[in-house]
Scaffold this active site. Structure first.
Site, PDB file in Angstrom:
ATOM      1  CB  CYS A  66     -13.223  56.637  62.938  1.00  0.00           C
ATOM      2  SG  CYS A  66     -12.811  54.913  62.629  1.00  0.00           S
ATOM      3  CB  CYS A  70     -13.025  54.416  55.425  1.00  0.00           C
ATOM      4  SG  CYS A  70     -12.690  53.056  56.568  1.00  0.00           S
ATOM      5  CB  CYS A  73     -15.914  57.266  56.392  1.00  0.00           C
ATOM      6  SG  CYS A  73     -16.896  57.204  57.912  1.00  0.00           S
ATOM      7  CB  CYS A 110     -28.349  48.803  62.621  1.00  0.00           C
ATOM      8  SG  CYS A 110     -26.595  48.657  62.237  1.00  0.00           S
ATOM      9  CB  CYS A 141     -27.787  45.021  63.413  1.00  0.00           C
ATOM     10  SG  CYS A 141     -26.381  45.081  62.273  1.00  0.00           S
ATOM     11  CB  CYS A 201     -25.216  42.752  58.343  1.00  0.00           C
ATOM     12  SG  CYS A 201     -25.659  44.206  57.369  1.00  0.00           S
ATOM     13  NE  ARG A 274     -30.689  46.805  55.797  1.00  0.00           N
ATOM     14  CZ  ARG A 274     -29.836  46.006  56.445  1.00  0.00           C
ATOM     15  NH1 ARG A 274     -28.558  46.263  56.450  1.00  0.00           N
ATOM     16  NH2 ARG A 274     -30.281  44.971  57.110  1.00  0.00           N
TER      17      ARG A 274
HETATM   18  N1  SAM Z   1     -16.690  51.777  61.937  1.00  0.00           N
HETATM   19  C1  SAM Z   1     -17.366  50.598  61.589  1.00  0.00           C
HETATM   20  C2  SAM Z   1     -16.825  49.965  60.340  1.00  0.00           C
HETATM   21  O1  SAM Z   1     -16.394  50.667  59.440  1.00  0.00           O
HETATM   22  O2  SAM Z   1     -16.859  48.730  60.257  1.00  0.00           O
HETATM   23  C3  SAM Z   1     -18.862  50.756  61.470  1.00  0.00           C
HETATM   24  C4  SAM Z   1     -19.486  51.981  60.877  1.00  0.00           C
HETATM   25  S1  SAM Z   1     -19.186  52.288  59.158  1.00  0.00           S
HETATM   26  C5  SAM Z   1     -19.958  53.850  58.987  1.00  0.00           C
HETATM   27  C6  SAM Z   1     -20.237  51.130  58.307  1.00  0.00           C
HETATM   28  C7  SAM Z   1     -20.243  51.162  56.797  1.00  0.00           C
HETATM   29  O3  SAM Z   1     -20.966  52.306  56.335  1.00  0.00           O
HETATM   30  C8  SAM Z   1     -18.925  51.271  56.076  1.00  0.00           C
HETATM   31  O4  SAM Z   1     -18.269  50.050  55.993  1.00  0.00           O
HETATM   32  C9  SAM Z   1     -19.363  51.745  54.693  1.00  0.00           C
HETATM   33  O5  SAM Z   1     -19.644  50.639  53.856  1.00  0.00           O
HETATM   34  C10 SAM Z   1     -20.654  52.512  54.983  1.00  0.00           C
HETATM   35  N2  SAM Z   1     -20.477  53.957  54.757  1.00  0.00           N
HETATM   36  C11 SAM Z   1     -19.760  54.822  55.505  1.00  0.00           C
HETATM   37  N3  SAM Z   1     -19.819  56.068  55.008  1.00  0.00           N
HETATM   38  C12 SAM Z   1     -20.602  56.005  53.907  1.00  0.00           C
HETATM   39  C13 SAM Z   1     -21.045  56.972  52.946  1.00  0.00           C
HETATM   40  N4  SAM Z   1     -20.692  58.239  53.008  1.00  0.00           N
HETATM   41  N5  SAM Z   1     -21.847  56.553  51.956  1.00  0.00           N
HETATM   42  C14 SAM Z   1     -22.218  55.246  51.871  1.00  0.00           C
HETATM   43  N6  SAM Z   1     -21.838  54.300  52.738  1.00  0.00           N
HETATM   44  C15 SAM Z   1     -21.031  54.662  53.738  1.00  0.00           C
HETATM   45  C1  DTB Z   2     -24.032  49.882  56.019  1.00  0.00           C
HETATM   46  O1  DTB Z   2     -23.586  49.135  55.133  1.00  0.00           O
HETATM   47  N1  DTB Z   2     -24.654  51.029  55.788  1.00  0.00           N
HETATM   48  C2  DTB Z   2     -24.981  51.694  57.019  1.00  0.00           C
HETATM   49  C3  DTB Z   2     -24.654  50.608  58.065  1.00  0.00           C
HETATM   50  N2  DTB Z   2     -23.937  49.651  57.311  1.00  0.00           N
HETATM   51  C4  DTB Z   2     -23.999  50.962  59.327  1.00  0.00           C
HETATM   52  C5  DTB Z   2     -24.201  52.961  57.192  1.00  0.00           C
HETATM   53  C6  DTB Z   2     -24.463  53.956  56.099  1.00  0.00           C
HETATM   54  C7  DTB Z   2     -23.690  55.166  56.453  1.00  0.00           C
HETATM   55  C8  DTB Z   2     -23.921  56.277  55.508  1.00  0.00           C
HETATM   56  C9  DTB Z   2     -23.046  57.432  55.816  1.00  0.00           C
HETATM   57  C10 DTB Z   2     -23.386  58.197  57.036  1.00  0.00           C
HETATM   58  O2  DTB Z   2     -24.601  58.445  57.312  1.00  0.00           O
HETATM   59  O3  DTB Z   2     -22.465  58.634  57.719  1.00  0.00           O
HETATM   60 FE1  SF4 Z   3     -14.191  54.551  60.834  1.00  0.00          FE
HETATM   61 FE2  SF4 Z   3     -15.869  55.413  58.968  1.00  0.00          FE
HETATM   62 FE3  SF4 Z   3     -14.032  53.620  58.332  1.00  0.00          FE
HETATM   63 FE4  SF4 Z   3     -16.113  52.908  59.943  1.00  0.00          FE
HETATM   64  S1  SF4 Z   3     -16.216  53.529  57.796  1.00  0.00           S
HETATM   65  S2  SF4 Z   3     -13.935  52.431  60.213  1.00  0.00           S
HETATM   66  S3  SF4 Z   3     -16.413  54.835  61.042  1.00  0.00           S
HETATM   67  S4  SF4 Z   3     -13.634  55.731  59.017  1.00  0.00           S
END
Ligand code: SAM
Ligand code: DTB
Ligand code: SF4
Length: 342
Positions: A66, A70, A73, A110, A141, A201, A274
């Site tokens: 990606c 963030c 992530c 989702c 979702c 959401c 959630r």
């Molecule tokens: N790329 C898209 C975005 O960021 O909108 C969708 C996927 S992203 C993984 C969705 C959400 O997962 C992020 O906005 C964040 O709040 C949550 N998330 C990602 N990595 C995480 C982690 N290691 N622990 C907890 N929540 C996480």
């Molecule tokens: C959200 O708020 N939590 C979910 C969903 N939206 C997509 C994602 C959690 C991701 C946790 C980190 C991972 O498994 O990579």
């Molecule tokens: Fe990309 Fe992860 Fe950020 Fe979603 S949360 S935009 S997957 S870097």
């Protein structure tokens, strides 16, 4: 200052307010625990079956690589997290996974993609996936990053129920976590989703080193959106090696987490809250308190996107002991991958 009683503090006839200020949220948060829980429980029981928890299932349909930065992530290409990037999953695999999730008791499916925003070509495929999963009788979702109004309209036409797009944290803490897209960008996407007639959401993450004030600021931001998100995911940061958040992360005190959930329930009384990522770190007792405080949705399955979630048997046992109306099937094997990050 007298703590605001949610039931008497100028709520509209709908029971929903969009003019919360930080001081009110802080006063609620600071109430004696029993008083805070009583308010949250009362609103929870008014608006929901207190013995029901929604069970959602998550699938990463496009993992890693990606371009966003963030700082929490595993999927950002800015950091060396050891994650292997994949292409967009084929529709047959997605639908078969959704079918297994349904059989395992999930009511919502989702689908998440590690994109800054979808290309129109990719969106065609996601729309087909949405229609097919909807055809299984599940709520759908997706979370695909930023959307244009036209893309949101196409997802709506494909039958999409919910779009997940998080604000992630407070306006003050936001820039410490993400620099490649602004909070305003995200709020714009939320407006496009809402305008297209898709349910929202939207939530965020705790445990990244933010202050309690940031967590409450995030809840106030969500509650003061033009409409409350129908779903509010509260993620506890799931540890990922190699990302910057490791330098600041601090897991919240468990009681602080319960208080935060209770405040979310009071500020957004009709939203599904959630208990999202991070349940793997929570004891059964902490999760039970979060349900009492108003959390009423979880992800089931052994893996979230790239990180771990509690094992199915553990969740089934917890919900059963709490008398929560779950349809979890103890005999069904996990539909999710077994290769979660350590
Ligand atoms: N790329 C898209 C975005 O960021 O909108 C969708 C996927 S992203 C993984 C969705 C959400 O997962 C992020 O906005 C964040 O709040 C949550 N998330 C990602 N990595 C995480 C982690 N290691 N622990 C907890 N929540 C996480
Ligand atoms: C959200 O708020 N939590 C979910 C969903 N939206 C997509 C994602 C959690 C991701 C946790 C980190 C991972 O498994 O990579
Ligand atoms: Fe990309 Fe992860 Fe950020 Fe979603 S949360 S935009 S997957 S870097």
């Amino acid at each position: 200052m007298t703590p605001p009683l949610a039931s008497t503090n100028g709520q509209a006839a709908t029971g929903l307010r969009h003019d919360w200020d930080r001081a009110e949220a802080e006063a609620l948060y600071a109430l004696p625990f029993a008083d805070l829980m009583f308010q949250a429980q009362s609103l929870h029981r008014t608006n929901f079956d207190p013995n029901h928890v929604e069970t959602a299932s998550l699938l990463s349909i496009k993992t890693g690589g990606c371009p966003e930065d963030c700082g929490y992530c595993s999927q950002s290409s800015h950091y060396d997290t050891g994650l292997k990037a994949t292409k967009l999953m084929d529709q047959a695999t997605v639908v078969a996974t959704a079918q297994r999730a349904k059989e395992a008791g999930a009511s919502r499916f989702c689908m998440a993609a590690a994109w800054r925003n979808p290309k129109d070509r990719d969106l065609d495929q996601v729309c087909d996936m949405v229609s097919a999963v909807k055809g299984l009788g599940m709520e759908t979702c997706v979370t695909l990053g930023m959307l244009t109004p036209a893309q949101a309209a196409r997802l709506h036409d494909a039958g999409l129920d919910f779009y997940n797009h998080n604000v992630d944290t407070s306006p003050e803490f936001y820039d410490k976590i993400i620099t490649t897209r602004t909070l305003e960008d995200r709020i714009d996407t939320l407006a496009h989703v809402r305008d297209a007639g898709i349910k929202v959401c939207c939530g965020g993450i705790v445990g990244m080193g933010e202050r309690v004030e940031d967590r409450l600021g995030m809840m106030v931001l969500l509650a003061n959106l033009p409409s409350h998100p129908e779903s509010v995911p509260v993620n506890l940061w799931n540890e990922v090696k190699g990302v910057p958040v490791n330098d600041t992360a601090e897991r919240p005190d468990p009681i602080a987490l319960v208080r935060l959930i209770a405040v979310a329930r009071i500020l957004m009384p009709k939203s599904v809250v959630r208990l999202s990522a991070g349940r793997q770190y929570m004891t059964d007792e902490l999760q039970a308190l979060c349900f009492l405080a108003g959390a009423n949705s979880i992800f089931i399955g052994d893996v979230l996107l790239t990180t771990k979630n509690p094992q199915r048997d553990r969740d089934a046992s917890l919900l059963e002991r709490l008398g929560i109306n779950s349809q979890l099937d103890h005999t069904t094997h996990s539909h999710l991958r077994a290769d979660a990050a350590e």
